[in-house]
Design a protein around this motif. Structure first.
Motif, PDB file in Angstrom:
ATOM      1  N   VAL A  38       0.855  -1.191   0.000  1.00 45.64           N
ATOM      2  CA  VAL A  38       0.000   0.000   0.000  1.00 45.64           C
ATOM      3  C   VAL A  38       0.888   1.237   0.000  1.00 45.64           C
ATOM      4  O   VAL A  38       1.786   1.358   0.843  1.00 45.64           O
ATOM      5  N   ALA A  39       0.649   2.140  -0.926  1.00 44.37           N
ATOM      6  CA  ALA A  39       1.313   3.449  -0.938  1.00 44.37           C
ATOM      7  C   ALA A  39       0.285   4.504  -0.549  1.00 44.37           C
ATOM      8  O   ALA A  39      -0.787   4.600  -1.163  1.00 44.37           O
ATOM      9  N   VAL A  40       0.596   5.253   0.476  1.00 43.77           N
ATOM     10  CA  VAL A  40      -0.286   6.311   0.968  1.00 43.77           C
ATOM     11  C   VAL A  40       0.327   7.649   0.599  1.00 43.77           C
ATOM     12  O   VAL A  40       1.482   7.924   0.952  1.00 43.77           O
ATOM     13  N   VAL A  41      -0.418   8.479  -0.091  1.00 38.94           N
ATOM     14  CA  VAL A  41       0.065   9.797  -0.508  1.00 38.94           C
ATOM     15  C   VAL A  41      -0.488  10.843   0.450  1.00 38.94           C
ATOM     16  O   VAL A  41      -1.682  11.105   0.471  1.00 38.94           O
ATOM     17  N   GLY A  42       0.403  11.410   1.248  1.00 37.67           N
ATOM     18  CA  GLY A  42       0.008  12.429   2.214  1.00 37.67           C
ATOM     19  C   GLY A  42       0.147  11.939   3.636  1.00 37.67           C
ATOM     20  O   GLY A  42      -0.451  10.921   4.015  1.00 37.67           O
ATOM     21  N   ALA A  43       0.936  12.655   4.444  1.00 36.43           N
ATOM     22  CA  ALA A  43       1.150  12.277   5.842  1.00 36.43           C
ATOM     23  C   ALA A  43       0.433  13.225   6.776  1.00 36.43           C
ATOM     24  O   ALA A  43       0.983  13.698   7.767  1.00 36.43           O
ATOM     25  N   GLY A  44      -0.825  13.538   6.440  1.00 36.78           N
ATOM     26  CA  GLY A  44      -1.711  14.205   7.384  1.00 36.78           C
ATOM     27  C   GLY A  44      -2.474  13.159   8.170  1.00 36.78           C
ATOM     28  O   GLY A  44      -2.150  11.959   8.156  1.00 36.78           O
ATOM     29  N   TYR A  45      -3.520  13.604   8.863  1.00 41.92           N
ATOM     30  CA  TYR A  45      -4.280  12.661   9.681  1.00 41.92           C
ATOM     31  C   TYR A  45      -4.820  11.489   8.865  1.00 41.92           C
ATOM     32  O   TYR A  45      -4.750  10.339   9.303  1.00 41.92           O
ATOM     33  N   THR A  46      -5.393  11.750   7.680  1.00 42.47           N
ATOM     34  CA  THR A  46      -5.989  10.653   6.910  1.00 42.47           C
ATOM     35  C   THR A  46      -4.951   9.595   6.569  1.00 42.47           C
ATOM     36  O   THR A  46      -5.173   8.389   6.786  1.00 42.47           O
ATOM     37  N   GLY A  47      -3.827  10.022   6.011  1.00 47.07           N
ATOM     38  CA  GLY A  47      -2.797   9.069   5.625  1.00 47.07           C
ATOM     39  C   GLY A  47      -2.216   8.338   6.814  1.00 47.07           C
ATOM     40  O   GLY A  47      -1.971   7.115   6.750  1.00 47.07           O
ATOM     41  N   VAL A  65       4.358   5.659   3.226  1.00 48.44           N
ATOM     42  CA  VAL A  65       3.686   6.956   3.224  1.00 48.44           C
ATOM     43  C   VAL A  65       4.614   7.981   2.582  1.00 48.44           C
ATOM     44  O   VAL A  65       5.799   8.075   2.940  1.00 48.44           O
ATOM     45  N   LEU A  66       4.097   8.746   1.636  1.00 47.22           N
ATOM     46  CA  LEU A  66       4.864   9.758   0.915  1.00 47.22           C
ATOM     47  C   LEU A  66       4.323  11.141   1.253  1.00 47.22           C
ATOM     48  O   LEU A  66       3.116  11.385   1.138  1.00 47.22           O
ATOM     49  N   GLU A  67       5.196  12.049   1.648  1.00 50.96           N
ATOM     50  CA  GLU A  67       4.786  13.379   2.087  1.00 50.96           C
ATOM     51  C   GLU A  67       5.690  14.450   1.474  1.00 50.96           C
ATOM     52  O   GLU A  67       6.916  14.333   1.535  1.00 50.96           O
ATOM     53  N   LYS A  68       5.091  15.470   0.908  1.00 51.96           N
ATOM     54  CA  LYS A  68       5.847  16.542   0.257  1.00 51.96           C
ATOM     55  C   LYS A  68       6.707  17.326   1.241  1.00 51.96           C
ATOM     56  O   LYS A  68       7.858  17.680   0.937  1.00 51.96           O
ATOM     57  N   GLU A  69       6.179  17.619   2.425  1.00 49.06           N
ATOM     58  CA  GLU A  69       6.898  18.421   3.427  1.00 49.06           C
ATOM     59  C   GLU A  69       7.281  17.543   4.612  1.00 49.06           C
ATOM     60  O   GLU A  69       8.237  16.801   4.543  1.00 49.06           O
ATOM     61  N   PHE A  70       6.523  17.639   5.699  1.00 50.75           N
ATOM     62  CA  PHE A  70       6.731  16.762   6.847  1.00 50.75           C
ATOM     63  C   PHE A  70       5.360  16.359   7.377  1.00 50.75           C
ATOM     64  O   PHE A  70       4.352  17.009   7.096  1.00 50.75           O
ATOM     65  N   ALA A  71       5.303  15.270   8.121  1.00 56.31           N
ATOM     66  CA  ALA A  71       4.036  14.779   8.653  1.00 56.31           C
ATOM     67  C   ALA A  71       3.384  15.855   9.511  1.00 56.31           C
ATOM     68  O   ALA A  71       3.993  16.378  10.443  1.00 56.31           O
ATOM     69  N   GLY A  72       2.138  16.203   9.183  1.00 56.83           N
ATOM     70  CA  GLY A  72       1.428  17.244   9.917  1.00 56.83           C
ATOM     71  C   GLY A  72       1.639  18.639   9.379  1.00 56.83           C
ATOM     72  O   GLY A  72       1.292  19.613  10.050  1.00 56.83           O
ATOM     73  N   PHE A  73       2.172  18.766   8.174  1.00 53.20           N
ATOM     74  CA  PHE A  73       2.436  20.092   7.600  1.00 53.20           C
ATOM     75  C   PHE A  73       1.157  20.811   7.180  1.00 53.20           C
ATOM     76  O   PHE A  73       1.056  22.028   7.296  1.00 53.20           O
TER      77      PHE A  73
END
Length: 465
Positions: A38-47, A65-73
């Protein structure tokens, strides 16, 4: 008037919630092609919730999990800290496809999700300043009081019992929180205060501890069946889940899926005991109102007031100010409203201002989807109710990925299809017209109208709110 600013006033820099810890630098980024289940795009709450529940359900899964900035950005580190049971969308719209019982089940699942977040935070040792003090909704003026009672009647029709929400007497209202000009209020226990960034960073740590690879500083440029493409490599996976909320418009092919709506907050300096003696707020309830151009607030763990509302609601072409800078007139407007609510706060100053974006679908209702044929899935469109809804979405995506037939996968928001937003300049004109009309409606009602202004009804029709 111009808001008084603290000597150390900060505008943007993501949000106040990172002020004590500092804005984290992105962690390890993806380095070359890799394979995952599983690849999850976005390390906010949903991801993060999705990754968490997948690994808890099946530790053998490789989840990336792939995140453009940092988790919670994004919104996960900038929101108002409302872990609320409010439904992300209209129950009437959910009922059209799954009946009234389906809409009621979704509402109950939202209530239960509050305690689920609190449970996981305790189990994982996440200190997110959580206090389940409920939500106080106040009406300031006759028109707002009428809407408050109409909302309460509607909640009763959708299954909210006296234990879920009730109208407060004047004495009960004052015992909880003294809001200048308030003429009526309701209280529901289904809401908790959180410190958003602490929850996001704590959840990211818990996910990593479970063996999930979280690659930060790794923007995803395109998503297709079986792969998520980044500048540093491609993740090939059986399932690719888009969990990007207000940042969705930046992904190829998704520019008009959800509109990135801006919301802004200010936070005061810590308030002295004598100010709290005047205000009350001992129960740390969340606070909202019945204005069309509504506000939201919390008493923070260090005794400040975080106070939010809509600033410039939308930037042309679905652009996003990623660093969270807030325009001076928005800071001034929020300060004026804060002081109108709590005159004693005029002795304080604004310590920090910031903005973030939330995702808004065309019908203002959230959705979760997974295509078993392609493995592509997504969740979002929370319209500002994402702190709780993301948890429910994460558990729902888990069951969909694992092909479980559960009560969650039969909820009315699963596989909900919504048309795209209009192209520019119609998007910009529609959103700005809506909020201009809402502001005018609030002004008319504050001047003494005894019913909801027709301008607000016109605004609702323009965008389908």
């Amino acid at each position: 008037m111009s808001a008084p600013l603290s000597p150390g006033f900060v505008n943007g820099e993501v949000s106040f919630w990172y002020r004590s810890s500092g804005v984290p630098a992105p962690g390890e980024r993806l380095d070359g092609d890799t394979r995952a289940d599983v690849a999850v795009v976005g390390a906010g709450y949903t991801g993060l919730w999705t990754a968490y529940y997948l690994k808890k359900a099946d530790p053998s899964l490789r989840v990336v999990v792939l995140e453009k900035e940092f988790a919670g950005f994004g919104a996960s580190g900038r929101n108002g800290g409302w872990l609320t049971g409010a439904l992300a969308g209209s129950p009437e719209r959910y009922a059209k496809t799954h009946g009234a019982d389906g809409a009621r089940r979704l509402q109950r699942a939202m209530f239960e999700s509050i305690d689920e977040v609190i449970r996981v935070a305790a189990e994982e040792g996440i200190d997110a300043d959580i206090v389940k003090g409920g939500l106080l909704t106040v009406a300031r003026g006759t028109a707002q009081a009428l809407r408050l009672r109409e909302e309460l009647a509607g909640q009763r029709e959708w299954g909210w019992g006296p234990e879920d929400v009730r109208l407060l007497s004047g004495d009960e209202m004052d015992d909880r929180l003294r809001v200048a000009g308030a003429v009526a209020a309701t209280w529901t226990p289904h809401c908790a205060r959180i410190q958003p960034a602490k929850l996001a960073r704590g959840l990211a740590a818990a996910v990593r501890n479970l063996g999930v690879d979280v690659y930060e500083g790794t923007p995803v440029t395109s998503i297709a069946p079986g792969r998520a493409v980044t500048p540093y490599g491609t993740v090939r996976a059986d399932h690719v889940l888009r969990c990007t909320e207000g940042f969705t418009a930046g992904i190829d092919g998704h520019h008009r899926d959800w509109l990135p709506m801006n919301s802004s907050l200010i936070v005061t300096e810590p308030l002295p005991p004598e100010v709290w003696d005047e205000i009350g707020w001992r129960g740390r309830e969340l606070l909202g109102d019945m204005a069309h151009y509504y506000m939201y607030a919390q008493r923070t763990a260090d005794d400040r007031i975080a106070f939010g509302g809509r600033g410039r609601p939308y930037l042309y072409g679905s652009r996003i100010d990623e660093r969270g800078h807030t325009h001076a007139w928005t800071v001034d407007a929020l300060w004026d409203l804060l002081v109108a609510f709590f005159p004693a706060v005029a002795r304080s100053r604004v310590a920090h201002a910031w903005s973030g974006v939330l995702g808004v679908p065309r019908d203002w209702c959230s959705a979760v989807h997974l295509d078993p044929a392609t493995g592509l899935g997504w969740a979002g469109g929370y319209t500002g109710h994402g702190v709780t809804t993301t948890n429910l979405a994460g558990r729902t995506l888990r069951d969909l990925v694992l092909r479980r037939d559960t009560g969650l996968t039969r909820m009315p928001w699963v596989d909900r299809r919504v048309r795209a937003w209009e192209p520019e300049p119609l998007r910009w004109l529609g959103v700005h017209s809506m909020y201009r009309l809402y502001r005018l409606a609030d002004a008319r009602e504050s001047a003494g109208m005894t019913r909801t202004s027709v301008l607000a009804r016109i605004a609702d029709r323009i965008t389908g709110h």
